[in-house]
Design a protein around this motif. Sequence first.
Motif, short mmCIF file in Angstrom:
data_model
loop_
_atom_site.label_atom_id
_atom_site.label_comp_id
_atom_site.label_asym_id
_atom_site.label_seq_id
_atom_site.Cartn_x
_atom_site.Cartn_y
_atom_site.Cartn_z
N SER A 45 31.47 -3.97 -12.05
CA SER A 45 30.52 -2.57 -12.29
C SER A 45 29.93 -3.24 -13.56
O SER A 45 28.52 -2.70 -13.63
N GLN A 102 29.27 3.38 -7.71
CA GLN A 102 30.95 3.39 -7.27
C GLN A 102 31.09 4.90 -7.10
O GLN A 102 31.76 5.15 -6.00
N ASP A 138 27.63 -0.64 -5.70
CA ASP A 138 29.10 -0.91 -5.98
C ASP A 138 30.14 -0.32 -5.04
O ASP A 138 30.06 0.98 -5.20
#
Length: 232
Positions: free
Chosen positions: A49, A94, A170
């Motif tokens: 990330s 994410q 992500d």
Amino acid sequence: MSKCVVQCQNIDKIYQDGNQSTHVLKGVDLTLLQGETLAIVGSSGSGKSTLLHILGTLDNASSGSMTIMGQDISQLSRNAQAKFRNQHLGFIYQFHHLLMEFTALENTAMPLLIGGMKAEQAKIKASAMLERVGLGHRINHKPSELSGGERQRVAIARALVSEPDLVLADEPTGNLDKQNALNIYNLIQELNLSLKTSFIVVTHDLELAAKLNKTAFLDDGVLKIQTQEAIA
Ligand SMILES: Nc1ncnc2c1ncn2[C@@H]1O[C@H](COP(=O)(O)OP(=O)(O)OP(=O)(O)O)[C@@H](O)[C@H]1O
Ligand SMILES: [Mg+2]
């Protein structure tokens, strides 16, 4: 010759918290040409990330050099950086980061509206993209009224709607079942072929990673890139 979408050399990232420092990225080199797709894999905490945020100009490297679409972003003003991101980059985070008070349609249309498109046209495009991620029947729902996987698909539609040059994703299929994950990878391949969109996708799923042109392994801060032929 294909344009260079990403070029970074010797990227280091050190997080400094008080007297504790964490050396997350160590001399990362990466070149991605227009139309190339890259998967980044690595264990939890390996810096995936962190690298994606640096590539997306959302975070700064501690040292090293980087150009995106031939542009050294660090040379731009904050406003110009935001405009650059809106025009060239798409993000799938994410954690989806949708705006909770807006519907799926409004969330998806947001990058187009920010880019100056008229509301009517933005809604038509957003609605078509939601259809493509299988959410045509949920466009007027707010994130709180959607399942985790559906929210993730809205986030994917939002990242793709402006047809960016580079999409940074992500774990885009982390909350999805196999069939929906496959649909997303098929969509990635379709956009890649039709629009020459480049993708960098962080994933834990090697089967999905194999659908992209190259896989990069992040291990102890070092990035090693392999083509799919080399892995097979
Ligand atoms: N703001 C921060 N300050 C200090 N350390 C940080 C910060 N952000 C991340 N880290 C550390 O950097 C390392 C890499 O974090 P990162 O989020 O990039 O990992 P990741 O590979 O994406 O992991 P995951 O697969 O669990 O999402 C971790 O050890 C994390 O604790
Ligand atoms: Mg992560």
